[in-house]
Design an enzyme around this catalytic site. Structure first.
Site, PDB file in Angstrom:
ATOM      1  N   LYS A  78       2.050  -4.760   3.138  1.00 23.89           N
ATOM      2  CA  LYS A  78       2.857  -3.902   2.401  1.00 23.89           C
ATOM      3  C   LYS A  78       3.047  -2.652   3.371  1.00 23.89           C
ATOM      4  CE  LYS A  78       0.041  -3.389  -0.854  1.00 23.89           C
ATOM      5  NZ  LYS A  78      -0.984  -4.185  -0.651  1.00 23.89           N
ATOM      6  N   ARG A 128       0.259  -0.050  -9.649  1.00 22.54           N
ATOM      7  CA  ARG A 128      -0.767  -1.327  -9.405  1.00 22.54           C
ATOM      8  C   ARG A 128      -1.136  -1.849 -10.599  1.00 22.54           C
ATOM      9  NH1 ARG A 128      -2.869   0.057  -4.241  1.00 22.54           N
ATOM     10  NH2 ARG A 128      -3.916  -1.582  -3.096  1.00 22.54           N
ATOM     11  N   ARG A 135      -8.487  -5.893  10.893  1.00 28.41           N
ATOM     12  CA  ARG A 135      -7.333  -4.994  10.952  1.00 28.41           C
ATOM     13  C   ARG A 135      -8.311  -3.436  11.514  1.00 28.41           C
ATOM     14  NH1 ARG A 135      -4.712  -2.542   5.538  1.00 28.41           N
ATOM     15  NH2 ARG A 135      -6.616  -2.978   4.631  1.00 28.41           N
ATOM     16  N   ARG A 185     -12.040  -0.234   8.005  1.00 25.76           N
ATOM     17  CA  ARG A 185     -11.954   0.411   6.723  1.00 25.76           C
ATOM     18  C   ARG A 185     -13.334   0.075   5.909  1.00 25.76           C
ATOM     19  NH1 ARG A 185      -6.080   0.226   4.193  1.00 25.76           N
ATOM     20  NH2 ARG A 185      -7.272  -0.345   2.574  1.00 25.76           N
ATOM     21  N   ARG A 228     -11.404  -7.078  -4.217  1.00 25.60           N
ATOM     22  CA  ARG A 228     -10.105  -6.394  -4.183  1.00 25.60           C
ATOM     23  C   ARG A 228      -9.062  -7.462  -4.570  1.00 25.60           C
ATOM     24  NH1 ARG A 228      -9.553  -3.616   1.405  1.00 25.60           N
ATOM     25  NH2 ARG A 228      -7.362  -3.201   1.027  1.00 25.60           N
TER      26      ARG A 228
HETATM   27  P1  AP5 Z   1      -1.200  -3.931   6.023  1.00 28.41           P
HETATM   28  O1  AP5 Z   1       0.203  -3.731   6.538  1.00 28.41           O
HETATM   29  O2  AP5 Z   1      -2.076  -2.738   6.435  1.00 28.41           O
HETATM   30  O3  AP5 Z   1      -1.381  -4.345   4.657  1.00 28.41           O
HETATM   31  P2  AP5 Z   1      -1.421  -3.775   3.284  1.00 28.41           P
HETATM   32  O4  AP5 Z   1      -0.823  -4.763   2.460  1.00 28.41           O
HETATM   33  O5  AP5 Z   1      -0.737  -2.414   3.352  1.00 28.41           O
HETATM   34  O6  AP5 Z   1      -2.749  -3.731   3.283  1.00 28.41           O
HETATM   35  P3  AP5 Z   1      -3.811  -2.443   2.299  1.00 28.41           P
HETATM   36  O7  AP5 Z   1      -5.332  -3.198   2.516  1.00 28.41           O
HETATM   37  O8  AP5 Z   1      -3.658  -1.304   3.166  1.00 28.41           O
HETATM   38  O9  AP5 Z   1      -3.447  -2.801   0.960  1.00 28.41           O
HETATM   39  P4  AP5 Z   1      -4.287  -2.383  -0.289  1.00 28.41           P
HETATM   40  O10 AP5 Z   1      -3.170  -2.526  -1.230  1.00 28.41           O
HETATM   41  O11 AP5 Z   1      -5.393  -3.273  -0.635  1.00 28.41           O
HETATM   42  O12 AP5 Z   1      -4.829  -0.852  -0.029  1.00 28.41           O
HETATM   43  P5  AP5 Z   1      -4.395   0.362  -0.312  1.00 28.41           P
HETATM   44  O13 AP5 Z   1      -4.529   1.366   1.035  1.00 28.41           O
HETATM   45  O14 AP5 Z   1      -3.020   0.406  -0.949  1.00 28.41           O
HETATM   46  O15 AP5 Z   1      -1.664  -5.107   6.873  1.00 28.41           O
HETATM   47  C1  AP5 Z   1      -2.863  -5.845   7.057  1.00 28.41           C
HETATM   48  C2  AP5 Z   1      -3.204  -6.440   8.347  1.00 28.41           C
HETATM   49  O16 AP5 Z   1      -2.336  -7.600   8.622  1.00 28.41           O
HETATM   50  C3  AP5 Z   1      -3.115  -5.422   9.419  1.00 28.41           C
HETATM   51  O17 AP5 Z   1      -4.022  -5.514  10.346  1.00 28.41           O
HETATM   52  C4  AP5 Z   1      -1.710  -5.756   9.981  1.00 28.41           C
HETATM   53  O18 AP5 Z   1      -1.596  -5.505  11.389  1.00 28.41           O
HETATM   54  C5  AP5 Z   1      -1.677  -7.093   9.720  1.00 28.41           C
HETATM   55  N1  AP5 Z   1      -0.501  -7.589   9.448  1.00 28.41           N
HETATM   56  C6  AP5 Z   1       0.579  -7.369   8.926  1.00 28.41           C
HETATM   57  N2  AP5 Z   1       1.719  -7.976   8.545  1.00 28.41           N
HETATM   58  C7  AP5 Z   1       1.452  -9.209   9.257  1.00 28.41           C
HETATM   59  C8  AP5 Z   1       2.060 -10.331   9.586  1.00 28.41           C
HETATM   60  N3  AP5 Z   1       3.307 -10.613   9.013  1.00 28.41           N
HETATM   61  N4  AP5 Z   1       1.518 -11.570  10.406  1.00 28.41           N
HETATM   62  C9  AP5 Z   1       0.072 -10.816  10.932  1.00 28.41           C
HETATM   63  N5  AP5 Z   1      -0.573  -9.959  10.592  1.00 28.41           N
HETATM   64  C10 AP5 Z   1       0.123  -9.081   9.937  1.00 28.41           C
HETATM   65  O19 AP5 Z   1      -5.190   0.982  -1.304  1.00 28.41           O
HETATM   66  C11 AP5 Z   1      -6.586   0.898  -0.932  1.00 28.41           C
HETATM   67  C12 AP5 Z   1      -7.713   1.364  -2.327  1.00 28.41           C
HETATM   68  O20 AP5 Z   1      -7.317   2.393  -2.915  1.00 28.41           O
HETATM   69  C13 AP5 Z   1      -7.483   0.198  -3.481  1.00 28.41           C
HETATM   70  O21 AP5 Z   1      -8.434  -0.734  -3.497  1.00 28.41           O
HETATM   71  C14 AP5 Z   1      -7.834   1.435  -4.450  1.00 28.41           C
HETATM   72  O22 AP5 Z   1      -9.203   1.450  -4.902  1.00 28.41           O
HETATM   73  C15 AP5 Z   1      -7.038   2.723  -4.421  1.00 28.41           C
HETATM   74  N6  AP5 Z   1      -5.658   2.830  -4.827  1.00 28.41           N
HETATM   75  C16 AP5 Z   1      -4.566   2.972  -4.068  1.00 28.41           C
HETATM   76  N7  AP5 Z   1      -3.452   3.114  -4.600  1.00 28.41           N
HETATM   77  C17 AP5 Z   1      -3.731   2.843  -5.834  1.00 28.41           C
HETATM   78  C18 AP5 Z   1      -3.301   2.828  -7.333  1.00 28.41           C
HETATM   79  N8  AP5 Z   1      -1.889   2.973  -7.396  1.00 28.41           N
HETATM   80  N9  AP5 Z   1      -3.931   2.886  -8.386  1.00 28.41           N
HETATM   81  C19 AP5 Z   1      -5.129   2.785  -8.296  1.00 28.41           C
HETATM   82  N10 AP5 Z   1      -6.028   2.729  -7.204  1.00 28.41           N
HETATM   83  C20 AP5 Z   1      -5.452   2.659  -6.310  1.00 28.41           C
END
Ligand code: AP5
Length: 214
Positions: free
Chosen positions: A13, A88, A127, A160, A171
């Site tokens: 994402k 979410r 990552r 991370r 998660r």
């Molecule tokens: P990446 O693009 O980083 O993936 P992502 O979907 O953004 O993953 P996140 O871990 O950031 O998402 P998340 O939703 O768990 O975490 P967030 O920070 O929002 O890609 C992942 C890896 O794959 C990278 O190394 C990339 O290079 C690689 N990659 C990408 N595309 C690829 C492809 N096509 N092929 C191969 N490799 C590829 O949230 C973290 C925490 O914050 C949550 O767990 C929660 O506790 C809290 N939080 C955040 N938002 C909320 C909310 N709205 N409500 C409640 N809690 C929240």
């Protein structure tokens, strides 16, 4: 253009949201990045959020919703925005709809980046993230030019806390229980689009551009 990125943790994402933001000139709003910046700066919000994030749990809606609703009313959001990691939960989605309705607006697209669980654990363990500028890399597919150093800002890149395999598993469980129902929610609004997130990054982006228009 108002876009929501849906998908499991690590589906890509953030990677795609940054590319969308750049191509279409709209701000990229990542709640995960906002929380991580607050943790780094030791704010009260950051300290509260950290206790949930480190366990792979969602930060409570009452700490999350007001923050995003306020952010999307910023001057830079006039032509749209791309939301990454929000909503979410169904209550978050309802609060967003309600706030937009009050402004006479509505979301345009919810893009689900679809990646099966088995691919996720590998991606996450490889990552590396820059906690200063939010850039993300992968030790195999997108390595930094200098090992351990962010190409964009020169800070250190790290695994991370919540990317450790046991936390990723939690998660994923939380995703299936609380976030996946949003797929039906947005299907019901006729704004859901699904892309195959297992393809190479440029192919995923190509599919998204095919949806949003060149
Ligand atoms: P990446 O693009 O980083 O993936 P992502 O979907 O953004 O993953 P996140 O871990 O950031 O998402 P998340 O939703 O768990 O975490 P967030 O920070 O929002 O890609 C992942 C890896 O794959 C990278 O190394 C990339 O290079 C690689 N990659 C990408 N595309 C690829 C492809 N096509 N092929 C191969 N490799 C590829 O949230 C973290 C925490 O914050 C949550 O767990 C929660 O506790 C809290 N939080 C955040 N938002 C909320 C909310 N709205 N409500 C409640 N809690 C929240």
């Amino acid at each position: 253009m108002k876009i929501i990125m849906l998908g499991a943790p690590g589906a890509g994402k953030g990677t795609q949201a940054k590319k969308i933001a750049e191509k279409y000139g709209v701000p990229h709003i990542s709640t995960g990045d906002i929380f991580r910046a607050n943790i780094k700066n030791g704010t009260e919000l950051g300290n509260k959020a950290k206790t949930y994030m480190d366990q792979g749990l969602l930060v409570p809606d009452e700490l999350t919703v007001a923050l995003v609703i306020d952010r999307i009313q910023g001057e830079d959001c006039k032509n749209g925005f791309v939301l990454d990691g929000f909503p979410r939960t169904i209550p978050q989605a309802e609060a967003l709809d309600e706030a937009l309705k009050g402004l006479g607006e509505a979301m345009d697209y919810a893009i689900d980046v679809d990646v099966p669980d088995e691919n996720i654990i590998n991606r996450m363990s490889g990552r590396r993230a820059c906690l200063d500028c939010g850039a993300t890399y992968h030790i195999v597919t997108i390595p930094t030019k200098v090992e351990g150093i962010c190409d964009a800002c020169g800070s250190k890149v790290v695994l991370r806390e919540d990317d450790k395999p046991e936390t990723v598993q939690k998660r994923l469980e939380v995703y299936h229980a609380q976030t996946q129902p949003l797929i039906d929610y947005y299907k019901g609004q006729n704004i859901l689009k699904t892309v195959d997130g297992t393809q190479p990054m440029e192919a995923v982006f190509g599919a998204i551009v095919g949806i949003l228009g060149a």
